[in-house]
Motif scaffolding. Sequence first.
Motif, PDB file in Angstrom:
ATOM      1  N   ALA A 385     -24.691 -32.512  38.835  1.00 27.77           N
ATOM      2  CA  ALA A 385     -25.069 -31.094  38.798  1.00 27.77           C
ATOM      3  C   ALA A 385     -24.226 -30.371  37.758  1.00 27.77           C
ATOM      4  CB  ALA A 385     -24.867 -30.463  40.173  1.00 27.77           C
ATOM      5  N   SER A 386     -24.747 -29.265  37.249  1.00 26.76           N
ATOM      6  CA  SER A 386     -24.047 -28.488  36.230  1.00 26.76           C
ATOM      7  C   SER A 386     -23.212 -27.390  36.899  1.00 26.76           C
ATOM      8  CB  SER A 386     -25.056 -27.832  35.280  1.00 26.76           C
ATOM      9  OG  SER A 386     -25.783 -28.808  34.581  1.00 26.76           O
ATOM     10  N   ARG A 387     -21.988 -27.286  36.459  1.00 26.96           N
ATOM     11  CA  ARG A 387     -21.173 -26.156  36.926  1.00 26.96           C
ATOM     12  C   ARG A 387     -21.768 -24.849  36.414  1.00 26.96           C
ATOM     13  NH1 ARG A 387     -16.320 -25.757  39.058  1.00 26.96           N
ATOM     14  NH2 ARG A 387     -15.697 -24.035  37.696  1.00 26.96           N
ATOM     15  N   PHE A 388     -21.626 -23.821  37.216  1.00 31.04           N
ATOM     16  CA  PHE A 388     -22.113 -22.478  36.890  1.00 31.04           C
ATOM     17  C   PHE A 388     -23.641 -22.412  36.824  1.00 31.04           C
ATOM     18  CE2 PHE A 388     -17.969 -22.971  34.707  1.00 31.04           C
ATOM     19  CZ  PHE A 388     -17.226 -22.109  35.490  1.00 31.04           C
ATOM     20  N   ALA A 389     -24.321 -23.378  37.442  1.00 30.59           N
ATOM     21  CA  ALA A 389     -25.789 -23.363  37.452  1.00 30.59           C
ATOM     22  C   ALA A 389     -26.337 -22.507  38.586  1.00 30.59           C
ATOM     23  CB  ALA A 389     -26.321 -24.794  37.580  1.00 30.59           C
ATOM     24  N   ASP A 390     -25.461 -22.061  39.502  1.00 26.75           N
ATOM     25  CA  ASP A 390     -25.965 -21.328  40.665  1.00 26.75           C
ATOM     26  C   ASP A 390     -26.547 -19.967  40.286  1.00 26.75           C
ATOM     27  OD1 ASP A 390     -23.414 -20.676  39.883  1.00 26.75           O
ATOM     28  OD2 ASP A 390     -22.795 -19.978  41.868  1.00 26.75           O
ATOM     29  N   ARG A 391     -26.036 -19.388  39.192  1.00 26.70           N
ATOM     30  CA  ARG A 391     -26.593 -18.097  38.755  1.00 26.70           C
ATOM     31  C   ARG A 391     -26.889 -18.197  37.272  1.00 26.70           C
ATOM     32  NH1 ARG A 391     -23.766 -12.763  40.852  1.00 26.70           N
ATOM     33  NH2 ARG A 391     -25.827 -12.028  40.187  1.00 26.70           N
ATOM     34  N   GLU A 392     -28.097 -18.604  36.941  1.00 29.18           N
ATOM     35  CA  GLU A 392     -28.458 -18.784  35.536  1.00 29.18           C
ATOM     36  C   GLU A 392     -28.698 -17.437  34.871  1.00 29.18           C
ATOM     37  OE1 GLU A 392     -33.196 -19.595  35.471  1.00 29.18           O
ATOM     38  OE2 GLU A 392     -31.968 -21.153  36.446  1.00 29.18           O
ATOM     39  N   ASN A 393     -28.566 -17.448  33.566  1.00 31.72           N
ATOM     40  CA  ASN A 393     -28.762 -16.235  32.766  1.00 31.72           C
ATOM     41  C   ASN A 393     -30.261 -15.934  32.674  1.00 31.72           C
ATOM     42  OD1 ASN A 393     -28.866 -14.216  30.873  1.00 31.72           O
ATOM     43  ND2 ASN A 393     -27.605 -15.284  29.351  1.00 31.72           N
ATOM     44  N   PRO A 394     -30.749 -14.820  33.245  1.00 29.06           N
ATOM     45  CA  PRO A 394     -32.201 -14.552  33.216  1.00 29.06           C
ATOM     46  C   PRO A 394     -32.720 -14.310  31.807  1.00 29.06           C
ATOM     47  CG  PRO A 394     -30.986 -12.651  34.073  1.00 29.06           C
ATOM     48  CD  PRO A 394     -29.999 -13.767  33.965  1.00 29.06           C
ATOM     49  N   GLN A 395     -31.844 -13.916  30.885  1.00 27.45           N
ATOM     50  CA  GLN A 395     -32.301 -13.663  29.523  1.00 27.45           C
ATOM     51  C   GLN A 395     -32.711 -14.953  28.810  1.00 27.45           C
ATOM     52  OE1 GLN A 395     -29.332 -11.404  27.449  1.00 27.45           O
ATOM     53  NE2 GLN A 395     -29.510  -9.602  28.791  1.00 27.45           N
ATOM     54  N   LEU A 396     -32.307 -16.074  29.342  1.00 27.07           N
ATOM     55  CA  LEU A 396     -32.686 -17.352  28.721  1.00 27.07           C
ATOM     56  C   LEU A 396     -34.126 -17.744  29.056  1.00 27.07           C
ATOM     57  CD1 LEU A 396     -29.418 -19.409  29.385  1.00 27.07           C
ATOM     58  CD2 LEU A 396     -30.032 -18.078  27.358  1.00 27.07           C
ATOM     59  N   ARG A 397     -34.727 -17.133  30.069  1.00 22.65           N
ATOM     60  CA  ARG A 397     -36.114 -17.410  30.471  1.00 22.65           C
ATOM     61  C   ARG A 397     -36.354 -18.927  30.623  1.00 22.65           C
ATOM     62  NH1 ARG A 397     -39.838 -16.081  26.911  1.00 22.65           N
ATOM     63  NH2 ARG A 397     -38.472 -15.879  25.099  1.00 22.65           N
ATOM     64  N   LEU A 398     -35.479 -19.563  31.380  1.00 23.72           N
ATOM     65  CA  LEU A 398     -35.531 -21.024  31.487  1.00 23.72           C
ATOM     66  C   LEU A 398     -36.852 -21.510  32.075  1.00 23.72           C
ATOM     67  CD1 LEU A 398     -31.901 -21.828  32.702  1.00 23.72           C
ATOM     68  CD2 LEU A 398     -32.821 -21.956  30.394  1.00 23.72           C
ATOM     69  N   SER A 399     -37.294 -20.930  33.165  1.00 20.22           N
ATOM     70  CA  SER A 399     -38.523 -21.421  33.807  1.00 20.22           C
ATOM     71  C   SER A 399     -39.726 -21.238  32.898  1.00 20.22           C
ATOM     72  CB  SER A 399     -38.741 -20.716  35.141  1.00 20.22           C
ATOM     73  OG  SER A 399     -38.840 -19.310  34.953  1.00 20.22           O
ATOM     74  N   GLN A 400     -39.789 -20.098  32.184  1.00 18.56           N
ATOM     75  CA  GLN A 400     -40.912 -19.884  31.265  1.00 18.56           C
ATOM     76  C   GLN A 400     -40.905 -20.916  30.135  1.00 18.56           C
ATOM     77  OE1 GLN A 400     -38.851 -17.547  32.540  1.00 18.56           O
ATOM     78  NE2 GLN A 400     -39.659 -15.458  32.174  1.00 18.56           N
TER      79      GLN A 400
END
Length: 1013
Positions: A385-400
Amino acid sequence: MTDGPDRRRAAMTDGPAYGDGVAIVGIDCAFPLARDTDAYWELLLRGGDAIGEVPPERWDPAAFPAADGAARAGLDRGGFLDGADVFDNEFFSVPPREAAAMDPQQRLLLHCAWRAVEDSGVAPGALAGSGTGVYVGVMGGEWGRLHLGDYDRVTPQLGAGSSAGMTANRISYQLGFTGPSMAVDTACSSSLVAVHLGVGALLSGECDTVLAGGVNLVMSPALGLVYHQLGLAAADGRCKPFSLHADGIGRSEGVGLVVLRRLADAVADGQRVYAVIRGTAVNQDGRSNGITAPNRWSQEQVVATACKRARVEPREVAFVEAHGTGTALGDTIECAALGSLHAEGRDEPLAIGSVKGNLGHTEGAAGIAGLIKVALALHHRIVPASRFADRENPQLRLSQRGLRLLKSPLRLPPAPVVAGLSSFGMGGTNAHAVLGSAPRPAPRTTARRARPGAGVFTLTADTPAALIRNLTEQADAVARRPRTSAAALCRQSNRVKTGLPYRFSTAARDTEELAAALREAARGGLPEQVAHRPWSLPTVAFLFSGQGAQYPGMTAALHQDSHTYRQALDAADAALRPYTDTSVRDRLLSAGSGDDDAVAGELTQPALFAVEYALAATLTALGIRPAAVLGHSVGEFAAAVTAGVLTLDEAAHLVATRGRLMHALPAGGAMLSVQAGPDAVRQLLAEEPDAHLAALNGPRDTVLSGTAEALARIAETLREAQIRVRDLQAPLAFHSPMVRPALDRLRSAAAGTEPKPPEIPVFSTRYGRLLDPAERMDAAYWADQAESPVLFADALADLETVCAPTHLIEIGPRPQLLPLAGRAGLGPGVEFLHPAPGPEAGATDLAELVARLYRAGLDPDWERLYDPDSTAGSPEKLRGYSFSTAHRYWTAPARPDAEPAERPRPTATQPRPASAAPRASDPVSRDRDPVLAAVVDAVAEVGSYPLEQVVATARFYEDLGFDSVMIMQLKDRIEARLPHLGEVSVQQLLPALRSVGTLAQFLGGHLTEGVGA
């Protein structure tokens, strides 16, 4: 200038032909809170945080009062290696003065390179002289900047020690590699670019093996201040990739190297394959938004090109180890590039992460840190698992964008898996690699074995103290394993843990037994019979047992355990079968299971011959080749085959005929063992014409042969004289005139042989001496040998005189001759060995014999010791070499307000204690030999050695690590200490530079000649 997708397509090239790919076969690394590869993997799995305070030897954060905010974080915290100042310079024969002047990155890489090669399943010394290539990513040159500005303290050692190019060159020099050797600096992408170059060298055929990786040490706060001024420094000193809290870079350290082979070569050589590099690519941002700013289109291009070279569609990639520094601009651009390529046609979002969340930014080692993470993930089939993955940056639009961060470990399917890895340099040099899981080995169908095979675990080190240290490390590592067969682990140790001067070896069947033996050896302080520095090979002689050593089911356990012995016994059985009309092997192995007479009578001698031939063939196949052979009675047939006098078929014919003829002789004969010399029985034999001298086995070991009645009378007389006698269980009176009726037919059978001159000296028990080159073991020899006395004692004495054996090995089913040899008064130091010393003897006894000979200096053919079925599968992983931590070399950078003259020079902070010195100990008497004392003083000054370490026997190049520059410095210092020496050129000195003592002898003679003149 083109832009967007058009530019990306323009940059996509086929590049080199990857074929099956490049295998990662060895790994070693050290990162903050992770001393080795296993600890690194454990850190990743538990999501560990490696960021801590600045070690005191680096700099004093309080010396920078003007710093605050993010700059303060860059000064106070980071990821720092534990023991970055440690260097085992004696292991690499690097003088203390040179070690202190070397960039610590070079020192870290030497340790790492040795252990990485070991991890690849190869003893590092075995690659010496090979065209192995070395490619090292290294960023910046802080060491040189800290030291070369102090001009009064510049030295040749400091000049070489500060060179970035030397990071690769040191490895090639110390390990003896002759292939390409280069350092690569493309800033943060350096180490992955180094891997890219190494892969290319393999695919082009320039190298067959490559070491590639990178190193980074944070020796000053300078770059941290640069990051702050660029707006790239994290306030808490931590990288938080793709996180809502990402606020910049936290600096960190590390070193990592991988060993690369073409996949086909790695598979052919049976190496463990962690993962396969299927395609790599490197490009440049070109002129974009600034030389330090990333370029999305170039990132897309490099990823697409690597996928194309790997023949992989982006949608097939299961996860990507991203560059992921945790800067707002960098994370945004990278996610846009990855999403553009990987989102289309996927069933699930692409998993991404970055090890920088655990370690911080390791800069020149960042690419190799990511590569090792991906290789281990593919190997263990789980992505941490990635550290600091619990709160991803919404500006990155990862899911989109079809991306996701791993909030929990991702288990990989058993099917082949493809992964990606990116590393981008601050100056715009981008690198990407596509890796695949290792191919699965073909399934093996093996018969179940009743007992696990035994092996010999080997370990070598450069000093006795190092051997004890490594024994302890290996014992701890083995003890953590489940209890299983030790054969595969032992086999790997034979491949890897050999080649250094001080040796240890032990036989073991399972890991519990092995761990106990390793601990016991370490605890016992390594007596001489365990730790040995061999300067010469052991001299081994084979003694072949005579009749009487046989027993039901002899060597059955060894037959079950040893693949090599089975093959040899099968060969003997095939040779005998035409003359025995039965399988001696089958009869032999059935004995002891209700059929104890299976090899009695006429089959006794063929069975004994088969066992002895198979044992001798097993030992010679293992590389234990005798310097001489000696056979007792029927044992001379197997001895003759081993010496090359008879072929296996010829000897099988003769021994089967001999056994049949002897069995057909009339009953009534007997044999008597007398615990006295021949003088005690000479008069009795004169009075008993039906009794004869059958064997002279030693000063107090005599055997008589004759009729039962005659021997009974002699026995009674000897008992009355307090001489011990024993009836032998012999079916007839061997080696007496009572066998004469069989001799004509034996002579006729032997006439069909064509005996050759011995390839190995034969000590004949027919003559009691070394067989003369003109003498032939022909028909007359074999007929006379059957009737004449066995002169074992005389033959053994001649063998000792001529060959001076260090080891006598009895070849037979149990000890028969070794007790005789032990009472024969041989010289001190001769070891007696037996590969099968009794009914229960099996693989462990054979392994212990090999272990003892290895400790004495023999280098066996280890592969023949192991049954291929017992060591099938991926090679076992061994703990890497444990280097000494006794010496620490570091320097403290100057305070910002300090004068240049206050900057300390590099020094050894822990000089080697006298008790650890080594290789030889011959203290110099300064009063008796002033020339030697002057040489010792000069050598100690040039190399910064403690005086007690500069012994007369120390060799300049091998032990003291001198080079041409140091020789010139030595010459100057000797001339200053010996002003009456006169002019001596370097050319005159060179022949005398074998050791400190030989140089002193030469100079002493030169001074004497000068006085005489």
